[in-house]
Scaffold this active site. Sequence first.
Site, short mmCIF file in Angstrom:
data_model
loop_
_atom_site.label_atom_id
_atom_site.label_comp_id
_atom_site.label_asym_id
_atom_site.label_seq_id
_atom_site.Cartn_x
_atom_site.Cartn_y
_atom_site.Cartn_z
N HIS A 1 31.54 34.04 39.27
CA HIS A 1 32.69 34.92 39.05
C HIS A 1 32.70 35.48 37.63
O HIS A 1 32.78 34.71 36.66
CB HIS A 1 33.97 34.11 39.30
CG HIS A 1 35.23 34.88 39.11
ND1 HIS A 1 36.12 34.59 38.12
CD2 HIS A 1 35.72 35.93 39.79
CE1 HIS A 1 37.15 35.42 38.20
NE2 HIS A 1 36.94 36.25 39.20
N HIS B 1 37.44 43.12 33.08
CA HIS B 1 38.45 42.69 34.05
C HIS B 1 39.84 43.26 33.80
O HIS B 1 40.46 43.85 34.67
CB HIS B 1 38.55 41.16 34.08
CG HIS B 1 39.60 40.67 35.02
ND1 HIS B 1 40.91 40.48 34.64
CD2 HIS B 1 39.55 40.38 36.34
CE1 HIS B 1 41.62 40.08 35.68
NE2 HIS B 1 40.82 40.02 36.72
O1 G3P Z 1 36.24 37.91 43.27
C1 G3P Z 1 37.53 37.43 43.31
C2 G3P Z 1 38.31 37.58 42.05
O2 G3P Z 1 37.57 38.26 41.10
C3 G3P Z 1 39.63 38.19 42.20
O3 G3P Z 1 40.45 38.05 41.08
O4 G3P Z 1 41.55 38.72 39.02
O5 G3P Z 1 39.40 37.53 38.92
O6 G3P Z 1 39.47 39.88 39.65
P1 G3P Z 1 40.19 38.58 39.62
CA CA Z 2 37.16 40.25 40.02
#
Ligand code: G3P
Ligand code: CA
Length: 320
Positions: free
Chosen positions: A69, A111
């Site tokens: 992630h 992000h």
């Molecule tokens: O891939 C799932 C995740 O990235 C969703 O939440 O806020 O980390 O983009 P976020």
């Molecule tokens: Ca994400």
Amino acid sequence: MYVRTVAAAAAVLGITLSALAGPASATAPSHRAAGPKAVPAAVRAPAPLAGPKAGPLTGLLGLPVVYAHRGASAYAPENTLASIDLAAHLGIDWVENDVQRTKDGVLVVVHDDTLKRTTDVRKVFPNRSPWRVKDFTAAEIARLDAGSWFRPEFAGARIPTLRQYMDRVERNQGRLLLEVKKPELYPGIERQILDLLDRTGWLDQRHVASRLVVQSFSADSVALVHKLRPDVVTAFLGAPPEEDLERYAAFSDRINPWFREISAEWVADVHALRGPHGRPMEVDTWIVDDPETTRRVVEMGVDGIITNAPDVVRRTVYGY
Ligand code: G3P
Ligand code: CA
């Protein structure tokens, strides 16, 4: 029942896959027992990779695929090239990212919709509050330090353009779970992303078949990606109620929920539907960083686990 089967499989796989994993196990940093915040030595000077290591082994035998992630973001600054190089060094081939757009129309991997949390933007541009990504040019963003906030040794890491990012994933022979982040702020971003993916070779049959998934929290955005490129695998981020799932099956191959919002029954409801490519819909859940939660979601039957600590999750599921 399922968890016992998986546990037994993992116990066996712990031996079998460790042996198969070979190079990745041999190069794995020694930090693993120290917990998610330890910094692997490998990240300080990542060497170019000769090819994929143990990553492609995840997803075998019905066990979940492991996704890094924002890269291996427990150990390196999120969404930087360092974080995806580290994922590759850990033997994790799938990385997740977040794509937004600059003032002058350049796609970048970051992000938050502001630059405050993960860069030194307040120091470099003190009068530009609230420091939104979309209010800065690509050249301005390229000046920002996106590593020091995480650890001093990452000073100088940059917010990559999507072009730079794709080149690095390709060099690493990786696979990408690409998130269209806050598309309501960036009209037309879906087409722009697909154009860039096309130009970089990521929409050829080989990539589309096994190396690319496009996801978003916006159902409209996912539906548009499906309309523009029906061959691309898509995912909707969220956990819609069972009665709404069929609507998503028209344009989304997967439903990717926060782990706290799901149950084994809900996962089975998703699996019972077929997505736009005629295959049973899948579930990749996030953000799972510890062994106990990993075991819990494996027992629910998820197809993938999106994690900041991909080595922890892989070890829990596969035993290596
Ligand atoms: O891939 C799932 C995740 O990235 C969703 O939440 O806020 O980390 O983009 P976020
Ligand atoms: Ca994400």
